[in-house]
Design a protein around this motif. Structure first.
Motif, mmCIF file in Angstrom:
data_model
loop_
_atom_site.group_PDB
_atom_site.id
_atom_site.type_symbol
_atom_site.label_atom_id
_atom_site.label_comp_id
_atom_site.label_asym_id
_atom_site.label_seq_id
_atom_site.Cartn_x
_atom_site.Cartn_y
_atom_site.Cartn_z
ATOM 1 N N ALA A 9 0.838 -1.195 0.000
ATOM 2 C CA ALA A 9 0.000 0.000 0.000
ATOM 3 C C ALA A 9 0.871 1.242 0.000
ATOM 4 O O ALA A 9 1.656 1.467 0.906
ATOM 5 N N GLN A 10 0.738 2.028 -1.038
ATOM 6 C CA GLN A 10 1.510 3.257 -1.139
ATOM 7 C C GLN A 10 0.553 4.438 -1.197
ATOM 8 O O GLN A 10 -0.531 4.333 -1.727
ATOM 9 N N GLN A 11 0.985 5.553 -0.675
ATOM 10 C CA GLN A 11 0.177 6.761 -0.768
ATOM 11 C C GLN A 11 0.485 7.475 -2.081
ATOM 12 O O GLN A 11 1.621 7.808 -2.359
ATOM 13 N N ASP A 12 -0.534 7.691 -2.861
ATOM 14 C CA ASP A 12 -0.366 8.403 -4.107
ATOM 15 C C ASP A 12 -1.292 9.611 -4.044
ATOM 16 O O ASP A 12 -2.479 9.507 -4.307
ATOM 17 N N GLY A 13 -0.770 10.734 -3.650
ATOM 18 C CA GLY A 13 -1.637 11.854 -3.360
ATOM 19 C C GLY A 13 -2.443 11.519 -2.109
ATOM 20 O O GLY A 13 -1.881 11.167 -1.082
ATOM 21 N N GLU A 14 -3.756 11.562 -2.206
ATOM 22 C CA GLU A 14 -4.593 11.231 -1.056
ATOM 23 C C GLU A 14 -5.197 9.844 -1.193
ATOM 24 O O GLU A 14 -5.955 9.398 -0.342
ATOM 25 N N ARG A 15 -4.875 9.165 -2.283
ATOM 26 C CA ARG A 15 -5.450 7.844 -2.496
ATOM 27 C C ARG A 15 -4.404 6.766 -2.229
ATOM 28 O O ARG A 15 -3.292 6.844 -2.733
ATOM 29 N N ALA A 16 -4.792 5.765 -1.481
ATOM 30 C CA ALA A 16 -3.914 4.631 -1.257
ATOM 31 C C ALA A 16 -3.901 3.778 -2.520
ATOM 32 O O ALA A 16 -4.945 3.426 -3.060
ATOM 33 N N ARG A 27 -3.417 -0.494 -8.755
ATOM 34 C CA ARG A 27 -4.852 -0.260 -8.620
ATOM 35 C C ARG A 27 -5.086 0.626 -7.409
ATOM 36 O O ARG A 27 -4.322 0.595 -6.466
ATOM 37 N N VAL A 28 -6.176 1.353 -7.436
ATOM 38 C CA VAL A 28 -6.596 2.045 -6.226
ATOM 39 C C VAL A 28 -6.918 0.983 -5.170
ATOM 40 O O VAL A 28 -7.574 -0.018 -5.466
ATOM 41 N N ALA A 29 -6.410 1.200 -3.968
ATOM 42 C CA ALA A 29 -6.503 0.158 -2.937
ATOM 43 C C ALA A 29 -7.937 -0.262 -2.642
ATOM 44 O O ALA A 29 -8.184 -1.400 -2.256
ATOM 45 N N THR A 30 -8.860 0.639 -2.836
ATOM 46 C CA THR A 30 -10.253 0.307 -2.547
ATOM 47 C C THR A 30 -10.868 -0.560 -3.630
ATOM 48 O O THR A 30 -11.974 -1.059 -3.473
ATOM 49 N N ALA A 31 -10.156 -0.765 -4.741
ATOM 50 C CA ALA A 31 -10.705 -1.508 -5.868
ATOM 51 C C ALA A 31 -10.157 -2.925 -5.955
ATOM 52 O O ALA A 31 -10.468 -3.654 -6.886
ATOM 53 N N ILE A 32 -9.359 -3.304 -4.977
ATOM 54 C CA ILE A 32 -8.817 -4.647 -5.015
ATOM 55 C C ILE A 32 -9.447 -5.522 -3.945
ATOM 56 O O ILE A 32 -10.102 -5.030 -3.034
#
Ligand SMILES: [Zn+2]
Length: 51
Positions: A9-16, A27-32
């Motif tokens: 899990a990496q921070q990319d801006g405000e999205r994990a 992928r956006v962490a919430t989509a996996i």
């Protein structure tokens, strides 16, 4: 360089953002999906990022 560790899990801006260390998929962490133990599962290669 190349010392980001094994944390999927990496921070990319405000999205994990999840990045697969096996195939490089991002992928956006919430989509996996997560397995029964709560580890991220790559949607492409199905690798489970457990310890
Ligand atoms: Zn993968």
């Amino acid at each position: 360089m190349g010392t980001q560790g094994v944390n999927p899990a990496q921070q990319d801006g405000e999205r994990a953002v999840f990045q697969c260390e096996v195939c490089g998929t991002r992928r956006v962490a919430t989509a996996i999906r997560y397995d029964d133990l709560g580890y991220a599962v790559c949607p492409v290669c199905t690798y489970s990022h457990g310890p």
